[in-house]
Enzyme design. Structure first.
Site, PDB file in Angstrom:
ATOM      1  N   CYS A   2       2.465  -8.853 -14.767  1.00  0.00           N
ATOM      2  CA  CYS A   2       1.931 -10.220 -14.709  1.00  0.00           C
ATOM      3  C   CYS A   2       3.137 -11.137 -14.601  1.00  0.00           C
ATOM      4  CB  CYS A   2       1.180 -10.567 -15.994  1.00  0.00           C
ATOM      5  SG  CYS A   2      -0.200  -9.513 -16.321  1.00  0.00           S
ATOM      6  N   ARG A  27       3.870 -10.442  -8.694  1.00  0.00           N
ATOM      7  CA  ARG A  27       3.814  -9.566  -9.875  1.00  0.00           C
ATOM      8  C   ARG A  27       2.385  -9.261 -10.312  1.00  0.00           C
ATOM      9  NH1 ARG A  27       8.499  -9.424 -12.816  1.00  0.00           N
ATOM     10  NH2 ARG A  27       7.311  -8.950 -14.695  1.00  0.00           N
ATOM     11  N   TRP A  74      -2.200  -9.296 -13.578  1.00  0.00           N
ATOM     12  CA  TRP A  74      -2.590  -8.000 -13.034  1.00  0.00           C
ATOM     13  C   TRP A  74      -3.257  -7.296 -14.206  1.00  0.00           C
ATOM     14  CZ3 TRP A  74      -1.866  -2.787 -13.986  1.00  0.00           C
ATOM     15  CH2 TRP A  74      -2.232  -1.923 -12.954  1.00  0.00           C
ATOM     16  N   ASN A 100       2.798 -10.998 -20.807  1.00  0.00           N
ATOM     17  CA  ASN A 100       2.997  -9.931 -19.822  1.00  0.00           C
ATOM     18  C   ASN A 100       3.351  -8.688 -20.621  1.00  0.00           C
ATOM     19  OD1 ASN A 100       3.625  -8.261 -17.677  1.00  0.00           O
ATOM     20  ND2 ASN A 100       5.737  -9.015 -17.550  1.00  0.00           N
ATOM     21  N   GLY A 101       2.522  -7.653 -20.494  1.00  0.00           N
ATOM     22  CA  GLY A 101       2.816  -6.405 -21.212  1.00  0.00           C
ATOM     23  C   GLY A 101       1.519  -5.795 -21.711  1.00  0.00           C
ATOM     24  N   GLU A 490       8.292   8.497   2.047  1.00  0.00           N
ATOM     25  CA  GLU A 490       8.405   7.028   1.992  1.00  0.00           C
ATOM     26  C   GLU A 490       7.542   6.377   3.072  1.00  0.00           C
ATOM     27  OE1 GLU A 490       9.285   4.961  -0.012  1.00  0.00           O
ATOM     28  OE2 GLU A 490       9.578   3.106   1.115  1.00  0.00           O
ATOM     29  N   LYS A 494       4.500   3.714   2.387  1.00  0.00           N
ATOM     30  CA  LYS A 494       4.427   2.384   3.012  1.00  0.00           C
ATOM     31  C   LYS A 494       3.056   2.160   3.621  1.00  0.00           C
ATOM     32  CE  LYS A 494       7.008   0.880   1.448  1.00  0.00           C
ATOM     33  NZ  LYS A 494       7.708   1.469   0.437  1.00  0.00           N
ATOM     34  N   GLU A 497       0.068   2.001   0.956  1.00  0.00           N
ATOM     35  CA  GLU A 497       0.014   0.918  -0.037  1.00  0.00           C
ATOM     36  C   GLU A 497      -0.277  -0.446   0.608  1.00  0.00           C
ATOM     37  OE1 GLU A 497       3.517  -0.033  -2.303  1.00  0.00           O
ATOM     38  OE2 GLU A 497       4.827   0.581  -0.695  1.00  0.00           O
ATOM     39  N   HIS A 513       1.350  26.106   5.191  1.00  0.00           N
ATOM     40  CA  HIS A 513       0.823  26.548   3.890  1.00  0.00           C
ATOM     41  C   HIS A 513      -0.384  25.733   3.452  1.00  0.00           C
ATOM     42  CE1 HIS A 513       4.375  29.053   3.575  1.00  0.00           C
ATOM     43  NE2 HIS A 513       5.044  28.019   4.041  1.00  0.00           N
ATOM     44  N   LYS A 612       4.248  -5.957  -7.947  1.00  0.00           N
ATOM     45  CA  LYS A 612       5.604  -5.619  -7.505  1.00  0.00           C
ATOM     46  C   LYS A 612       6.357  -4.836  -8.561  1.00  0.00           C
ATOM     47  CE  LYS A 612       9.254  -5.631  -4.938  1.00  0.00           C
ATOM     48  NZ  LYS A 612       9.268  -4.754  -3.748  1.00  0.00           N
TER      49      LYS A 612
HETATM   50  C1  AGP Z   1       7.139   0.773  -3.271  1.00  0.00           C
HETATM   51  O1  AGP Z   1       6.799   0.182  -2.028  1.00  0.00           O
HETATM   52  C2  AGP Z   1       6.203   0.350  -4.371  1.00  0.00           C
HETATM   53  N1  AGP Z   1       6.098  -1.032  -4.474  1.00  0.00           N
HETATM   54  C3  AGP Z   1       6.488   1.066  -5.680  1.00  0.00           C
HETATM   55  O2  AGP Z   1       6.331   2.444  -5.443  1.00  0.00           O
HETATM   56  C4  AGP Z   1       7.885   0.842  -6.299  1.00  0.00           C
HETATM   57  O3  AGP Z   1       8.867   1.478  -5.531  1.00  0.00           O
HETATM   58  C5  AGP Z   1       7.874   1.469  -7.698  1.00  0.00           C
HETATM   59  O4  AGP Z   1       6.911   0.791  -8.481  1.00  0.00           O
HETATM   60  C6  AGP Z   1       9.237   1.419  -8.391  1.00  0.00           C
HETATM   61  O5  AGP Z   1       9.615   0.088  -8.558  1.00  0.00           O
HETATM   62  P1  AGP Z   1      11.137  -0.219  -9.009  1.00  0.00           P
HETATM   63  O6  AGP Z   1      12.038   0.267  -7.914  1.00  0.00           O
HETATM   64  O7  AGP Z   1      11.180  -1.698  -9.180  1.00  0.00           O
HETATM   65  O8  AGP Z   1      11.385   0.519 -10.297  1.00  0.00           O
END
Ligand code: AGP
Length: 617
Positions: A2, A27, A74, A100-101, A490, A494, A497, A513, A612
C-alpha cells in the site's frame, strides 16, 4: 503493498496528498482515502477504486486544511471496498490512521477489544490498531504518543503507519516496522511517505525511519517545526538526515503512454549508469566497491546463495551461470519465500546475495535477516537507496536504474543482470582466475551494451505489428537454454503479469518431458536462440515444435538464418557475450508483452491484483 503519505505544515494539504497518492499508486490501487483536519473535525473521504475515483468523489467537498494523511490500498485483510479503505478511525472519530503492512495478531487484539466493549465497522487489521491506540489512551489516561508506543509494542507483524488526532491538530505520529517509511524535512513542514516519490518535489532532506522507530512531527502555533524520534523502548534517537538523489523528471512519463514503455526505452541509459565507474576499458578492469571492501569474505566463500522473488529471482539465475562460469564458486538460487521457511543450512563462510529492486520485498528481507542470524555475509543488489534490504545487508551494490514505476519490472532486470556479471568479473579478478584477454572481451562487450540496446529497441515497430496477431492467444510457451533459460522465465512472467495470458518458461530441452503435449497451432512458442552455445540443440527443439504445428517467435542474433527460416516471426538482436545476451534479448520480450497487453486494453502500469512492492508475505 500500500502507499501512505502524510503532511503537516503551512501549505494546503489536499493537493500534496493527492499528488502523493498518484506517485504511490503503483504500490496498490484497489481503494484510496484521505483524512484532513479542519474546524475541529477529522474529515475522512474514502472510495473503492483508483485515486482518480477518490478525486472525483471529493471534488465538491471541503478539503481545506494544513495537516492530513492519505492512503492507496492493495487489500490484504477485507475485500477492496469503501468500508475497508483507509484511513481508519477510532470509535469516537477523534483518531485517524493509515497503515501499510500486516498485523498478524489482529484477531487476538480484536477479540480483547470487543470484550472491552469496542465495536468495529470493517474487516481490516488496521482498524484494530487505531481502536487499540484509542482504547489504551482512554483506559490508561495516557498521552497519544504513549498510547501509540504501548499499542505498537503489542503488535506482531509489519507496519508503516501515520496517525493524526483531533486533540493535536498540528501533530503527526509516524512509525514503522517491516514496512518502509521516509520522512521529508521541508521548510517549516514535514512529509512522510512509503517512499521518497511524494516528497522529492518539496525537499531533498530525508530521514529513513529504522525498525520499530516512532517519530512525532509537529508544527507549533507559531509555525516552528519539531521532530522527535524514539524506539519502542522510548529511547531517543538523533535522526540521520540524508540527501535524496532522486529527481522529479524520473517520476513523470516524459511523453510515453506508459511508465513501462518509458522504462524499457530508458535501458541504454540505465545500463550505462549501472556500469558507470565500475568498468574501465582503458585499464581493462572492473571495480565493485562492495567486493573490494569485502574480498576476504568472497575469497573464502564455499558457496554463494542468491535469494530473491519474481524478476529478481530470474536475474539471480543469470548470476548463477555467470559467477560459476567466471569465478568458479558454487551458486544456489533460492526463492526467498521458500528459503526463509525451510530452516536452511547456512554456514559462516557462505555468502548470501539478496536481489531486490524495491529493497522492500518482505520475503527477501526476511531471508536476509535469517542469513545474517546464521552468520553468513549478506550482500545486497537493490535499486532504491536507503531501502530496508539495502540497509539490512552487510554490503552491496546499487543498480542505479532510477525509480521503476511500472509494476512489471524491465530496466531493473537488465540492471540486475549487469551488476551480477560485474560481480562475477570482480570475483574472478580477485581470485586471479581470469586472464586479461577474457576480461577485455567481457568489459568491451559491457561497454557496447547501451548502443546495442538502442539497436534492439529499433525493432519496436515490427514487434508491435506482429503482437496484434497474438492478442487473443490464451497460452504461450517460452523456451531457452543456458543463459536464455532464465530469460524464458522472465519473458513469460512479463507477458502473464500485464496481459493476463497464461505463459510458461521452460528449459528448451524439457519440452520432451511433458510440455510438448501442449503444442498445437494455437500455442505460440517464443524461443530465445541468440547464442552460439547449444545452437544446434535449440534448432532441433524448434523443429520438434514446428512438427506439431506450433507457431515460432524467435529471438536470434543478427545474421542468423537457420532459426529464422523455421520461425513464423523473428527478432534480431546484436551479438554479444553469452552472459550479457539476456540484457539484449530481454528487450524484444518486454516489448512483445507490452504491445500484446496494450492491444488487449490492459492497464499496463497497474495490472490487476498486483502491486509494485510486495512488502507483505
Ligand atoms: C516483476 O515484473 C514483478 N513486478 C515482481 O515479480 C517483482 O520482480 C518481485 O515482486 C520482486 O520485487 P523486488 O525486486 O522489488 O524485490
Amino acid at each position: 503493498m500500500c502507499g501512505i503519505v502524510a503532511y503537516v505544515g503551512k501549505k494546503q494539504v489536499y493537493p500534496i496528498l493527492m499528488k502523493g497518492l498518484h506517485r504511490l499508486e503503483y504500490r496498490g490501487y484497489d481503494s484510496a482515502g484521505i483524512c484532513i483536519y479542519n474546524r475541529n473535525r477529522l474529515n475522512i473521504y474514502k472510495r473503492r477504486g483508483k485515486v482518480a475515483d477518490l478525486e472525483e468523489f471529493v471534488s465538491d467537498k471541503d478539503v481545506s486544511g494544513t495537516i492530513g494523511i492519505a492512503h492507496t490500498r492493495w487489500a490484504t485483510h477485507g475485500e477492496p471496498n469503501q468500508c475497508n479503505a483507509h484511513p481508519h478511525f477510532s470509535q469516537f472519530a477523534d483518531l485517524a490512521l493509515i497503515h501499510n503492512g500486516i498485523i498478524e495478531n489482529y484477531q487476538t487484539l480484536k477479540k480483547e477489544l470487543i470484550k472491552q466493549g469496542r465495536t468495529f465497522y470493517s474487516e481490516t487489521d488496521t482498524e484494530v490498531l487505531v481502536q487499540l491506540i484509542d482504547y489504551i489512551r482512554m483506559k490508561s489516561e495516557v498521552s497519544l504518543i504513549d498510547a501509540v508506543h504501548q499499542a505498537l509494542s503489542q503488535v506482531v507483524g509489519a507496519y508503516a503507519v501515520a496517525i493524526m488526532s483531533k486533540e493535536s491538530p498540528r501533530t503527526l505520529i509516524v512509525a514503522r516496522k517491516g514496512s518502509p517509511l521516509v520522512i521529508g524535512i521541508g521548510k517549516d513542514e514535514f512529509l512522510a511517505a512509503s517512499d521518497a516519490t511524494p516528497i522529492v518535489e518539496y525537499t531533498k532532506d530525508v530521514v529513513y525511519l529504522d525498525e520499530e522507530e516512532i517519530a512525532v512531527l509537529s508544527i507549533s502555533p507559531k509555525g516552528k517545526p519539531k521532530m522527535e524520534i524514539t524506539n519502542l523502548k522510548n529511547v531517543k534517537k538523533v535522526p540521520l538526515i540524508r540527501k535524496l538523489e532522486m529527481n522529479l523528471s524520473a517520476l513523470e512519463k516524459g511523453g510515453y503512454p506508459h511508465f513501462m514503455l518509458k522504462e524499457i526505452y530508458e535501458q541504454p541509459k540505465t545500463i550505462r549508469d549501472s556500469l558507470s565507474g565500475r568498468i574501465n576499458i582503458e585499464r581493462n578492469t572492473v571495480a565493485l566497491s562492495g567486493v573490494i571492501d569485502n574480498k576476504e569474505k568472497f575469497l573464502k566463500a564455499r558457496r554463494i546463495i542468491i535469494v530473491g522473488c519474481g524478476t529478481s529471482w530470474h536475474a539471480g539465475l543469470v548470476g548463477e551461470y555467470a559467477i560459476e562460469e567466471l569465478a568458479r564458486i558454487p551458486v544456489e538460487v533460492e526463492y526467498a519465500s521458500e528459503f526463509r521457511y525451510r530452516d536452511p543450512l547456512i554456514y559462516p563462510d557462505d555468502v548470501v546475495i539478496a536481489i531486490s529492486q524495491s529493497g522492500e520485498t518482505a520475503d527477501t528481507l526476511a531471508a536476509v535477516k535469517i542469513a545474517k542470524q546464521r552468520g553468513a555475509f549478506v550482500y545486497g543488489i537493490c535499486n532504491v537507496v536507503g531501502s530496508s534490504i539495502a540497509r539490512a545487508t552487510d554490503s552491496g551494490s546499487y543498480m542505479h536504474a532510477g525509480p521503476e514505476i511500472g509494476v512489471a519490472s524491465t530496466k531493473a532486470f537488465t540492471a540486475q543482470v549487469g551488476v551480477l556479471v560485474l560481480l562475477a568479473l570482480a570475483l574472478a579478478k580477485e581470485k586471479k582466475i581470469i586472464n586479461g584477454s577474457r576480461m577485455e572481451q567481457i568489459i568491451k562487450a559491457m561497454y557496447e551494451l547501451p548502443g546495442k540496446i538502442e539497436q534492439s529497441l529499433k525493432q519496436n515497430g515490427a514487434i508491435a505489428d506482429f503482437a496484434k496477431i497474438f492478442t487473443y492467444s490464451r497460452n504461450f510457451l517460452y523456451l531457452g537454454r543456458g543463459y536464455s533459460y532464465p530469460l524464458a522465465l522472465e519473458g513469460a512472467l512479463k507477458l502473464k503479469e500485464i496481459s493476463y495470458i497464461h505463459a510458461e518458461g521452460y528449459p528448451a530441452a524439457e519440452m520432451k518431458h511433458g510440455p510438448i503435449a501442449l503444442i498445437d497451432a494455437e500455442m505460440p512458442v517464443v524461443v530465445i536462440a541468440a547464442q552460439k552455445e547449444n545452437y544446434e540443440k535449440i534448432l532441433s527443439n524448434i523443429q520438434e515444435v514446428k512438427a506439431r504445428q506450433g507457431r515460432i517467435i524467435s529471438i536470434v542474433s543478427e545474421g542468423d538464418t537457420e532459426v529464422k527460416a523455421l520461425s513464423d516471426f523473428s527478432v534480431e538482436i546484436p551479438q554479444t557475450e553469452a552472459m550479457l545476451m539476456p540484457i539484449l534479448a530481454c528487450i524484444p520480450l518486454q516489448l512483445l508483452a507490452y504491445h500484446i497487453a496494450v492491444q488487449k486494453g490492459c492497464n499496463v502500469d497497474q495490472p490487476r491484483n498486483l502491486a509494485k512492492s510486495v512488502t507483505v508475505e
